[in-house]
Design an enzyme around this catalytic site. Sequence first.
Site, mmCIF file in Angstrom:
data_model
loop_
_atom_site.group_PDB
_atom_site.id
_atom_site.type_symbol
_atom_site.label_atom_id
_atom_site.label_comp_id
_atom_site.label_asym_id
_atom_site.label_seq_id
_atom_site.Cartn_x
_atom_site.Cartn_y
_atom_site.Cartn_z
ATOM 1 N N TYR A 67 -2.003 -1.022 10.354
ATOM 2 C CA TYR A 67 -1.914 -1.338 9.003
ATOM 3 C C TYR A 67 -0.812 -0.850 8.275
ATOM 4 O O TYR A 67 -0.302 -1.572 7.414
ATOM 5 C CB TYR A 67 -3.336 -0.647 8.358
ATOM 6 C CG TYR A 67 -3.606 -0.902 6.898
ATOM 7 C CD1 TYR A 67 -4.067 -2.064 6.473
ATOM 8 C CD2 TYR A 67 -3.181 0.156 6.029
ATOM 9 C CE1 TYR A 67 -4.344 -2.056 4.963
ATOM 10 C CE2 TYR A 67 -3.324 0.082 4.570
ATOM 11 C CZ TYR A 67 -3.949 -1.032 4.163
ATOM 12 O OH TYR A 67 -4.117 -1.094 2.776
ATOM 13 N N SER A 125 0.741 -1.100 -0.057
ATOM 14 C CA SER A 125 -0.029 -0.137 -0.024
ATOM 15 C C SER A 125 0.955 1.152 0.000
ATOM 16 O O SER A 125 2.072 0.992 0.426
ATOM 17 C CB SER A 125 -0.819 -0.024 1.257
ATOM 18 O OG SER A 125 -1.480 1.196 1.513
HETATM 19 N N1 LIG Z 1 -8.795 -0.417 -1.308
HETATM 20 C C1 LIG Z 1 -7.849 0.402 -1.102
HETATM 21 O O1 LIG Z 1 -7.990 1.729 -1.180
HETATM 22 C C2 LIG Z 1 -6.249 -0.042 -0.802
HETATM 23 C C3 LIG Z 1 -5.213 0.831 -0.696
HETATM 24 C C4 LIG Z 1 -4.063 0.224 -0.618
HETATM 25 C C5 LIG Z 1 -3.988 -1.058 -0.474
HETATM 26 N N2 LIG Z 1 -5.062 -1.967 -0.598
HETATM 27 C C6 LIG Z 1 -4.782 -3.507 -0.307
HETATM 28 O O2 LIG Z 1 -5.137 -4.201 -1.390
HETATM 29 C C7 LIG Z 1 -5.619 -5.446 -0.947
HETATM 30 C C8 LIG Z 1 -7.014 -5.740 -1.341
HETATM 31 O O3 LIG Z 1 -7.730 -4.538 -0.636
HETATM 32 P P1 LIG Z 1 -9.233 -4.583 -1.020
HETATM 33 O O4 LIG Z 1 -9.505 -3.122 -0.988
HETATM 34 O O5 LIG Z 1 -9.586 -5.200 -2.443
HETATM 35 O O6 LIG Z 1 -9.934 -5.198 0.084
HETATM 36 P P2 LIG Z 1 -11.341 -5.746 0.133
HETATM 37 O O7 LIG Z 1 -12.556 -5.097 -0.848
HETATM 38 O O8 LIG Z 1 -12.113 -5.706 1.550
HETATM 39 O O9 LIG Z 1 -11.425 -7.419 -0.247
HETATM 40 C C9 LIG Z 1 -10.599 -7.919 0.771
HETATM 41 C C10 LIG Z 1 -10.608 -9.511 0.363
HETATM 42 O O10 LIG Z 1 -9.915 -10.469 1.320
HETATM 43 C C11 LIG Z 1 -10.849 -11.431 1.968
HETATM 44 N N3 LIG Z 1 -10.149 -11.577 3.195
HETATM 45 C C12 LIG Z 1 -10.285 -10.565 4.208
HETATM 46 N N4 LIG Z 1 -9.876 -11.111 5.375
HETATM 47 C C13 LIG Z 1 -9.376 -12.544 5.028
HETATM 48 C C14 LIG Z 1 -9.038 -13.414 5.858
HETATM 49 N N5 LIG Z 1 -8.682 -13.275 7.263
HETATM 50 N N6 LIG Z 1 -8.767 -14.505 5.320
HETATM 51 C C15 LIG Z 1 -8.913 -14.696 4.066
HETATM 52 N N7 LIG Z 1 -9.427 -13.891 3.054
HETATM 53 C C16 LIG Z 1 -9.626 -12.738 3.646
HETATM 54 C C17 LIG Z 1 -12.169 -10.908 1.669
HETATM 55 O O11 LIG Z 1 -12.972 -12.181 1.511
HETATM 56 P P3 LIG Z 1 -13.736 -12.483 3.062
HETATM 57 O O12 LIG Z 1 -14.091 -11.356 3.586
HETATM 58 O O13 LIG Z 1 -14.690 -13.482 2.434
HETATM 59 O O14 LIG Z 1 -12.516 -13.186 3.634
HETATM 60 C C18 LIG Z 1 -11.818 -10.187 0.234
HETATM 61 O O15 LIG Z 1 -11.805 -11.389 -0.806
HETATM 62 C C19 LIG Z 1 -5.324 -5.325 0.650
HETATM 63 O O16 LIG Z 1 -4.038 -6.227 0.923
HETATM 64 C C20 LIG Z 1 -5.381 -3.958 0.887
HETATM 65 O O17 LIG Z 1 -4.689 -3.822 2.217
HETATM 66 C C21 LIG Z 1 -6.296 -1.547 -0.682
#
Ligand SMILES: NC(=O)c1ccc[n+]([C@@H]2O[C@H](COP(=O)([O-])OP(=O)(O)OC[C@H]3O[C@@H](n4cnc5c(N)ncnc54)[C@H](OP(=O)(O)O)[C@@H]3O)[C@@H](O)[C@H]2O)c1
Length: 264
Positions: A161, A148
């Site tokens: 985080y 991130s």
């Molecule tokens: N969105 C942003 O602004 C942003 C910015 C920077 C970095 N990121 C990074 O990008 C990645 C994806 O983020 P996103 O925004 O796409 O998140 P998201 O929409 O919340 O999706 C998260 C995914 O991870 C799964 N997950 C969550 N907890 C889990 C666990 N304990 N075990 C297994 N699977 C789990 C969720 O499915 P379940 O709930 O069914 O487990 C879901 O498929 C993350 O690493 C996040 O830190 C995101």
Amino acid sequence: MKIAKMEPTKQGTALVTGATMGIGAAIAERMAREGMDLVLVARDAARLEAAAKRLRADHGVEVLAVPLDLSHEQAPAKLAERLEDERVAVEVLVNNAGVAQVGPVADTNPARMRALIDVNARAVAELTSLLLPGMLVRGHGAIVNIASTAAYAPAPYNAAYGASKAFVLSFTRAVWAETKRTGVRVVAVSPGATETPMNTRPVPGKRQPEQVAETVMKAMRGRGPAVVDGPFNTVQAFVFSRILPTRTAARISGQFFRKAASES
Ligand SMILES: NC(=O)c1ccc[n+]([C@@H]2O[C@H](COP(=O)([O-])OP(=O)(O)OC[C@H]3O[C@@H](n4cnc5c(N)ncnc54)[C@H](OP(=O)(O)O)[C@@H]3O)[C@@H](O)[C@H]2O)c1
């Protein structure tokens, strides 16, 4: 469904954690479009199976859905065992699953903080160490760890985080150096604010998950240890980590995350 019994595609198998929503779903979709078979991991089994069904139907690839909570201590080892049972050789590992938690550390439940660290950092390191040896033996493969822009400066009001993502960035850079000239590509990809269920706040310049997935595909073809998604985020990460004094970077990012915490 056992991938082992299927005729494997020429492209091999990609394992994507957190593949049911947001960035992980876009990455899985993009890999399937390339003709890769998939292993999908997330906690919600029904949502996982629905995603697998859709990808099989849309792209004609093999998809194995493995419901697993990566915050559980034995989860990475269980996943590796399952892959061995199914005789799946993972060509591309995308450690994408992550959770966020804003608010002051003093108000944070320690067990929730531990679970965040387990998913965002420990599972990433363990899955890397479990799947890397096979890639090294085969002389090819790729590991993409999703960090991130929060990894590039202290993140007050999002401290655990930001620290977990700094771990991912540092760990990945080190493994990149360990694996140079092995044929295995290791890279950290850092999104900034991206429109997903994790981040629904209106933020100027917000990116779409499909754009991050495209950056992941490019990063796999590149050479360096770390890539930031999008030009604005790239400049921001550079300024925060290389130009601003740490206290200034912390003050600015703290203002941002404090506001996010008050709105959540
Ligand atoms: N969105 C942003 O602004 C942003 C910015 C920077 C970095 N990121 C990074 O990008 C990645 C994806 O983020 P996103 O925004 O796409 O998140 P998201 O929409 O919340 O999706 C998260 C995914 O991870 C799964 N997950 C969550 N907890 C889990 C666990 N304990 N075990 C297994 N699977 C789990 C969720 O499915 P379940 O709930 O069914 O487990 C879901 O498929 C993350 O690493 C996040 O830190 C995101």
